[in-house]
Structures are given as C-alpha cells and as structure tokens.
Design an enzyme around this catalytic site. Structure first.
Site, PDB file in Angstrom:
ATOM      1  N   GLY A  58      26.841  64.882  23.409  1.00 24.41           N
ATOM      2  CA  GLY A  58      27.388  64.031  22.339  1.00 24.41           C
ATOM      3  C   GLY A  58      27.502  62.569  22.745  1.00 24.41           C
ATOM      4  O   GLY A  58      27.478  61.685  21.890  1.00 24.41           O
TER       5      GLY A  58
ATOM      6  N   GLU B  36      24.316  61.081  22.134  1.00 29.36           N
ATOM      7  CA  GLU B  36      24.141  61.033  20.671  1.00 29.36           C
ATOM      8  C   GLU B  36      24.933  59.886  20.040  1.00 29.36           C
ATOM      9  O   GLU B  36      24.461  59.234  19.108  1.00 29.36           O
ATOM     10  CB  GLU B  36      24.511  62.391  20.063  1.00 29.36           C
ATOM     11  CG  GLU B  36      23.456  63.436  20.430  1.00 29.36           C
ATOM     12  CD  GLU B  36      23.871  64.860  20.136  1.00 29.36           C
ATOM     13  OE1 GLU B  36      24.927  65.283  20.639  1.00 29.36           O
ATOM     14  OE2 GLU B  36      23.154  65.550  19.397  1.00 29.36           O
TER      15      GLU B  36
ATOM     16  N   GLU C 142      23.053  70.550  26.682  1.00 21.69           N
ATOM     17  CA  GLU C 142      23.589  71.641  25.853  1.00 21.69           C
ATOM     18  C   GLU C 142      22.942  72.986  26.171  1.00 21.69           C
ATOM     19  O   GLU C 142      23.570  74.039  26.045  1.00 21.69           O
ATOM     20  CB  GLU C 142      23.387  71.320  24.354  1.00 21.69           C
ATOM     21  CG  GLU C 142      24.245  70.170  23.830  1.00 21.69           C
ATOM     22  CD  GLU C 142      23.608  68.805  24.002  1.00 21.69           C
ATOM     23  OE1 GLU C 142      22.606  68.673  24.758  1.00 21.69           O
ATOM     24  OE2 GLU C 142      24.121  67.853  23.382  1.00 21.69           O
TER      25      GLU C 142
HETATM   26  N1  COA Z   1      34.205  68.582  27.734  1.00 24.95           N
HETATM   27  C1  COA Z   1      35.449  68.794  28.207  1.00 24.95           C
HETATM   28  N2  COA Z   1      35.857  68.382  29.417  1.00 24.95           N
HETATM   29  C2  COA Z   1      34.967  67.717  30.170  1.00 24.95           C
HETATM   30  C3  COA Z   1      33.657  67.449  29.730  1.00 24.95           C
HETATM   31  C4  COA Z   1      33.295  67.912  28.438  1.00 24.95           C
HETATM   32  N3  COA Z   1      32.081  67.671  27.929  1.00 24.95           N
HETATM   33  N4  COA Z   1      33.002  66.783  30.707  1.00 24.95           N
HETATM   34  C5  COA Z   1      33.873  66.619  31.713  1.00 24.95           C
HETATM   35  N5  COA Z   1      35.064  67.183  31.393  1.00 24.95           N
HETATM   36  C6  COA Z   1      36.288  67.215  32.196  1.00 24.95           C
HETATM   37  C7  COA Z   1      36.210  68.259  33.302  1.00 24.95           C
HETATM   38  O1  COA Z   1      36.557  69.522  32.813  1.00 24.95           O
HETATM   39  C8  COA Z   1      37.242  67.696  34.267  1.00 24.95           C
HETATM   40  O2  COA Z   1      38.544  67.999  33.780  1.00 24.95           O
HETATM   41  P1  COA Z   1      39.712  68.473  34.836  1.00 24.95           P
HETATM   42  O3  COA Z   1      39.740  67.377  35.869  1.00 24.95           O
HETATM   43  O4  COA Z   1      40.923  68.539  33.987  1.00 24.95           O
HETATM   44  O5  COA Z   1      39.245  69.753  35.406  1.00 24.95           O
HETATM   45  C9  COA Z   1      37.059  66.193  34.142  1.00 24.95           C
HETATM   46  O6  COA Z   1      36.439  65.981  32.881  1.00 24.95           O
HETATM   47  C10 COA Z   1      36.187  65.577  35.219  1.00 24.95           C
HETATM   48  O7  COA Z   1      34.947  66.261  35.216  1.00 24.95           O
HETATM   49  P2  COA Z   1      34.335  66.958  36.504  1.00 24.95           P
HETATM   50  O8  COA Z   1      33.405  68.021  36.036  1.00 24.95           O
HETATM   51  O9  COA Z   1      35.416  67.365  37.441  1.00 24.95           O
HETATM   52  O10 COA Z   1      33.544  65.729  37.132  1.00 24.95           O
HETATM   53  P3  COA Z   1      32.271  65.814  38.076  1.00 24.95           P
HETATM   54  O11 COA Z   1      32.100  64.460  38.642  1.00 24.95           O
HETATM   55  O12 COA Z   1      32.367  66.959  39.026  1.00 24.95           O
HETATM   56  O13 COA Z   1      31.052  66.151  37.078  1.00 24.95           O
HETATM   57  C11 COA Z   1      29.780  65.948  35.033  1.00 24.95           C
HETATM   58  C12 COA Z   1      30.703  65.245  36.058  1.00 24.95           C
HETATM   59  C13 COA Z   1      29.563  64.959  33.899  1.00 24.95           C
HETATM   60  C14 COA Z   1      28.454  66.296  35.687  1.00 24.95           C
HETATM   61  C15 COA Z   1      30.475  67.233  34.531  1.00 24.95           C
HETATM   62  O14 COA Z   1      31.780  66.926  34.123  1.00 24.95           O
HETATM   63  C16 COA Z   1      29.773  67.887  33.358  1.00 24.95           C
HETATM   64  O15 COA Z   1      28.750  68.520  33.543  1.00 24.95           O
HETATM   65  N6  COA Z   1      30.349  67.766  32.143  1.00 24.95           N
HETATM   66  C17 COA Z   1      29.843  68.426  30.956  1.00 24.95           C
HETATM   67  C18 COA Z   1      28.623  67.731  30.414  1.00 24.95           C
HETATM   68  C19 COA Z   1      28.078  68.480  29.219  1.00 24.95           C
HETATM   69  O16 COA Z   1      27.639  69.602  29.303  1.00 24.95           O
HETATM   70  N7  COA Z   1      28.082  67.798  28.078  1.00 24.95           N
HETATM   71  C20 COA Z   1      27.555  68.335  26.844  1.00 24.95           C
HETATM   72  C21 COA Z   1      28.598  68.993  26.043  1.00 24.95           C
HETATM   73  S1  COA Z   1      27.958  69.657  24.546  1.00 24.95           S
END
Ligand code: COA
Length: 280
Positions: free
Chosen positions: A131, A134, A154
């Site tokens: 998103g 997007e 996704e």
């Molecule tokens: N939705 C909800 N929470 C999210 C999020 C999302 N899309 N992306 C990150 N967060 C949250 C994590 O759960 C974490 O929360 P917490 O500290 O309370 O556990 C916080 O943000 C930090 O993220 P974290 O994963 O610990 O950071 P990282 O540096 O290890 O990794 C990313 C960063 C971006 C690679 C990883 O957060 C990620 O893959 N996020 C999801 C991306 C995704 O799939 N987006 C598409 C959604 S449709």
C-alpha cells in the site's frame, strides 16, 4: 478553513516561498512510525478527510505526502527503520473475509489521493511497500531518498495488491516490470526504482525535504487553475486512445484562451513582468 485533526496524520500548511501571499503547500505526514506508518483504518480515514479538506481549501496549491521519521528507540530496543509506508496494516487482515475486504478496499483513501485535482508529490524516505508504493503511485510525482526501498510483497501474504498497483504501477513502469515485482514480491532500491521510472528523482537522504519542498514551491507558485488543466489532460492519456487524447488536449488547450490566467501569463511575458495568477 481548519485542517482536520488526527493523531495518525499531521498536517501542516506551509506558505509558498515563505511569502504572505495566501498560497500554501499542504504537507501531510502519516504518523505511525513504530508500525512503519502502516495504513490502518484510522490512517485511511484521516487521509480521506485530509484529501477532502485539501481539495476544498482554495489556499492550497500543491500537496505533499510523507511518512513520519522513526522515534528514538526505547532502551535496549533496536531502532525502527525509516519508512514512507510499509503497506496496509497486516494485523487488520487476520480475521478479514472477502465481504469486509471489498468494503475496505473499495472507495479507499488511495483513490481519494488519486482523485485530487491539485498537484501531489510523494516524499519517500525509507520503505514504500505494498500500500505504500500504491500511495506513492497515486501521487503525481515521487521523490525518494537513497535509502528508500520499493516493492509489492503481497504475494508473500497470499494476496495481490489491492490499492491499485496492478493498474497504476503498470501504467508507470510497464507490464513486464510490474509482473516481476508482483510475482516475486522482492524489493528494489531507490536507484533501480528511478531506472524503471517508478520515482522521478532520487537524492541524498538529508536533501530529501529541501528538494521535495523546492519542487512543491515551484509548482505551487503557478496558477492552480492551469495546473489542474494540465493534470486532467495528462491523466486523460491513461483512459483514452492517442487520437481521443489529442482531441481532449486540443479542447482543454483552446478553453484556456478564455481564462484570466492565460491573459495574465501572456501579458506578463510581453511586459517582462512577473505574472500575478488569478486561478481562473
Ligand atoms: N502492517 C502492520 N505492521 C507492520 C507492517 C505492516 N505492513 N510493517 C511493519 N509493521 C510493524 C512490525 O510488525 C513491527 O511492529 P512491532 O515492533 O510492534 O513488532 C514494526 O512495524 C517494525 O517492523 P519490523 O518488521 O520489526 O522492522 P524490520 O526492519 O525488521 O523489517 C520490513 C522491515 C518493512 C521489511 C518489515 O516490517 C515488513 O516486511 N513489513 C511488511 C511489509 C508488507 O508486507 N507490506 C505489504 C502489506 S499488504
């Protein structure tokens, strides 16, 4: 007109070129840094309210969207990374069925950003995933810091993009590259994003604000009436054939000859003076 107030979206009205001319840039910052600015329902609602306000406030000439910077980490915790928006809030997907998803993803805030008639810029510093990419693609222009990362992950959640990437991203970077990003779910860095046309410009992390706001000031110092005509006409190329688009352009171009701002712009050029736009 007062900006809507929300804990998850900070809104600033910034005077164009720091001058008291009644012209403003609206800077909206998605403010959930501990969740990498993920788009939960509250953010989506706040973004919709922001768009309605920014569209209606006649002082606003240009809109900049960004994500909040990471907060200082709690003791013993690792710092969170920089993020524009790391996607839809995945925690809201846990018990969601198709009926609820359809309601959530139809007529959403990304469409509200896309439907703004004023110029929009995404100022991207960090992750722009799902998103987040997007939201960026629903803006007119994207400027990214060097540390930014883009992707449509996704597929790793058993999903496909739902805020328009299959359509808007492919218009921007092409069919083949969109399939590659969506099918692999892999991230690309800012330089690759610039190479494929996903972002307009990449800059040093510390220069992002100044470079973005400089562009916003340039755009906001034009006639917003003419800027809207330009945006509307270029947008027409997405939904029309070349011949139809050229006809739309001819129509829009000709209509401007009855506007005050065409008279102002042309006369100012002839008089070697600065135009004083009327916005009509
Ligand atoms: N939705 C909800 N929470 C999210 C999020 C999302 N899309 N992306 C990150 N967060 C949250 C994590 O759960 C974490 O929360 P917490 O500290 O309370 O556990 C916080 O943000 C930090 O993220 P974290 O994963 O610990 O950071 P990282 O540096 O290890 O990794 C990313 C960063 C971006 C690679 C990883 O957060 C990620 O893959 N996020 C999801 C991306 C995704 O799939 N987006 C598409 C959604 S449709």
């Amino acid at each position: 007109m007062d900006a809507p107030i929300s804990d998850v979206l900070s809104i600033e009205k910034i005077a164009v070129n720091d001058e008291e001319t009644g012209r403003y840039i609206a800077l909206a910052t998605i403010n959930r840094p501990n969740k990498l600015n993920a788009l939960n329902s509250e953010v989506m609602e706040a973004l919709k309210n922001f768009c309605a306000w920014a569209e209606a406030d006649t002082q606003i000439r240009c809109i900049v969207l960004t994500g909040a910077k990471p907060l200082a980490p709690l003791e013993g915790k690792r710092p969170k990374p920089n993020a524009f928006v790391a996607g839809a809030d995945i925690s809201e997907f846990v018990d969601m069925d198709s009926k609820a998803a359809k309601i959530k993803f139809t007529d959403n805030a990304v469409e509200a950003i896309w439907n703004l008639t004023k110029p929009t810029i995404a100022m991207i510093d960090g992750f722009a995933l799902g998103g987040g990419s997007e939201v960026a693609c629903s803006c007119d222009i994207r400027i990214a810091s060097k540390r930014s990362k883009f992707g449509t992950p996704e597929i790793n959640l058993g999903l496909i993009p739902g805020y328009g990437a299959t359509q808007r991203l492919s218009r921007l970077i092409g069919y083949g590259k969109t399939l590659e990003l969506v099918l692999t779910g892999e991230m690309i860095d800012a330089e690759q994003a610039e190479k494929i046309g996903l972002v307009n410009q990449v800059c040093a992390n510390e220069e992002l604000y100044d470079i973005t706001m400089n562009m916003a000031n340039i755009i906001a110092s034009k006639s917003v009436f003419i800027a809207k005509a330009a945006k509307r006409t270029i947008r027409a190329s997405l939904n029309h054939s070349l011949d139809e688009g050229i006809a739309i352009e001819a129509e829009e171009f000709a209509k401007l000859f009855d506007s005050k701002d065409k008279v102002e712009g042309v006369n100012a050029f002839m008089a070697r003076s600065k135009p004083n736009w009327h916005d009509n």
